[in-house]
Design a protein around this motif. Structure first.
Motif, PDB file in Angstrom:
ATOM      1  N   PRO A  13       4.610  44.441  73.399  1.00 50.53           N
ATOM      2  CA  PRO A  13       4.640  42.715  72.536  1.00 50.53           C
ATOM      3  C   PRO A  13       5.018  42.970  71.047  1.00 50.53           C
ATOM      4  N   PRO A  14       5.210  41.958  70.742  1.00 48.95           N
ATOM      5  CA  PRO A  14       5.546  42.181  68.855  1.00 48.95           C
ATOM      6  C   PRO A  14       4.366  41.429  68.413  1.00 48.95           C
ATOM      7  N   SER A  15       3.533  41.043  69.344  1.00 44.67           N
ATOM      8  CA  SER A  15       1.898  40.351  68.860  1.00 44.67           C
ATOM      9  C   SER A  15       1.027  41.687  68.741  1.00 44.67           C
ATOM     10  N   GLU A  16       1.339  42.559  69.895  1.00 42.94           N
ATOM     11  CA  GLU A  16       0.343  44.019  69.679  1.00 42.94           C
ATOM     12  C   GLU A  16       0.748  44.907  68.857  1.00 42.94           C
ATOM     13  N   GLY A  17       1.499  45.107  69.086  1.00 44.35           N
ATOM     14  CA  GLY A  17       2.287  46.104  66.957  1.00 44.35           C
ATOM     15  C   GLY A  17       1.696  45.785  66.132  1.00 44.35           C
ATOM     16  N   ALA A  18       2.036  44.115  66.229  1.00 42.35           N
ATOM     17  CA  ALA A  18       1.749  43.287  64.496  1.00 42.35           C
ATOM     18  C   ALA A  18       0.359  43.909  64.175  1.00 42.35           C
ATOM     19  N   ALA A  19      -0.819  43.762  65.723  1.00 41.53           N
ATOM     20  CA  ALA A  19      -2.092  43.170  65.854  1.00 41.53           C
ATOM     21  C   ALA A  19      -2.792  44.720  64.839  1.00 41.53           C
ATOM     22  N   LEU A  20      -1.891  46.264  65.937  1.00 44.14           N
ATOM     23  CA  LEU A  20      -2.606  47.111  65.052  1.00 44.14           C
ATOM     24  C   LEU A  20      -1.772  47.344  63.672  1.00 44.14           C
ATOM     25  N   LEU A  21      -1.140  47.314  63.706  1.00 53.01           N
ATOM     26  CA  LEU A  21      -0.375  47.112  62.432  1.00 53.01           C
ATOM     27  C   LEU A  21      -1.455  46.865  61.473  1.00 53.01           C
ATOM     28  N   ALA A  22      -1.750  45.541  61.531  1.00 49.31           N
ATOM     29  CA  ALA A  22      -2.920  44.918  60.728  1.00 49.31           C
ATOM     30  C   ALA A  22      -4.187  45.053  60.915  1.00 49.31           C
ATOM     31  N   ASP A  23      -4.715  45.857  62.243  1.00 50.84           N
ATOM     32  CA  ASP A  23      -5.833  46.405  62.057  1.00 50.84           C
ATOM     33  C   ASP A  23      -5.852  47.851  60.994  1.00 50.84           C
ATOM     34  N   LEU A  24      -4.595  48.760  61.512  1.00 54.94           N
ATOM     35  CA  LEU A  24      -4.922  49.916  60.415  1.00 54.94           C
ATOM     36  C   LEU A  24      -4.967  49.926  58.883  1.00 54.94           C
ATOM     37  N   VAL A  25      -4.149  48.711  58.753  1.00 54.28           N
ATOM     38  CA  VAL A  25      -4.431  48.275  57.207  1.00 54.28           C
ATOM     39  C   VAL A  25      -5.365  47.900  56.606  1.00 54.28           C
ATOM     40  N   ASP A  26      -6.851  46.787  58.137  1.00 50.99           N
ATOM     41  CA  ASP A  26      -7.776  46.441  57.387  1.00 50.99           C
ATOM     42  C   ASP A  26      -8.633  47.942  57.114  1.00 50.99           C
ATOM     43  N   VAL A  27      -8.458  48.587  58.234  1.00 53.07           N
ATOM     44  CA  VAL A  27      -9.379  50.491  58.245  1.00 53.07           C
ATOM     45  C   VAL A  27      -9.198  50.808  56.958  1.00 53.07           C
TER      46      VAL A  27
END
Length: 181
Positions: A13-27
């Motif tokens: 789902p797009p929301s999960e892909g977006a969440a993965l990227l958001a979490d990655l940039v926060d790391v």
């Protein structure tokens, strides 16, 4: 989501892909101490747009796959586990990771919120320095002229063209010059 239940990444789902990227940039850029985190200022959206412009939409799926293959998603993970996931992603896909990291850093420092954080440190920082420049004091020959004795200053009015006719540049080219043209 584990490797066994992830089906096809196109089904992510797009929301999960977006969440993965958001979490990655926060790391990559966690924020703190007056600095915003990358995801809090929307870095993930700019990263996604830049990567799509550079390499196409499939790159976002490749990033999601790399995160999952490295042990993601990030939900419920400690800070140390999140860093380990990102480190595994970097090791497994160094070129993809470098494109993503560069896009994240550029997007972060283009944010007005980050510009303000930098200015609060007492440093001049403009989002568009090419428009107004930075304040500089005029060159003072008495105090700014180097004293080391190397080099020389030539007034613009004294500059003369160099005669290159003896080099026969219109007749011969080096191999490198020919390849670069």
């Amino acid at each position: 989501m584990t490797a066994t239940d992830r089906r096809n990444l196109e089904d992510l789902p797009p929301s999960e892909g977006a969440a993965l990227l958001a979490d990655l940039v926060d790391v990559l850029i966690p924020g703190g101490g007056g600095w915003p985190s990358a995801a809090s200022i929307g870095v993930q959206g700019l990263v996604a747009m830049r990567l799509v412009e550079q390499s196409g939409e499939l790159e976002l799926g490749q990033i999601a796959a790399a995160i999952i293959d490295a042990g993601g998603p990030f939900d419920g993970r400690t800070a140390e586990e999140r860093v380990q996931i990102v480190a595994r992603f970097e090791t497994a896909q160094p070129d993809l990771f470098e494109r993503l990291r560069a896009a994240a850093f550029l997007a972060y420092y283009e944010s007005p919120y980050v510009a303000e954080a930098i200015r609060r440190l007492g440093r001049p920082y403009q989002l568009k320095p090419h428009v107004t420049g930075y304040p500089m004091t005029p060159f003072d020959f008495a105090k700014d002229t180097p004293r080391h004795g190397r080099g020389a200053y030539l007034k613009t009015a004294d500059v003369r063209p160099v005669d290159t006719s003896g080099l026969h540049l219109d007749e011969i080219r080096t191999e490198r010059w020919g390849l670069e043209r």
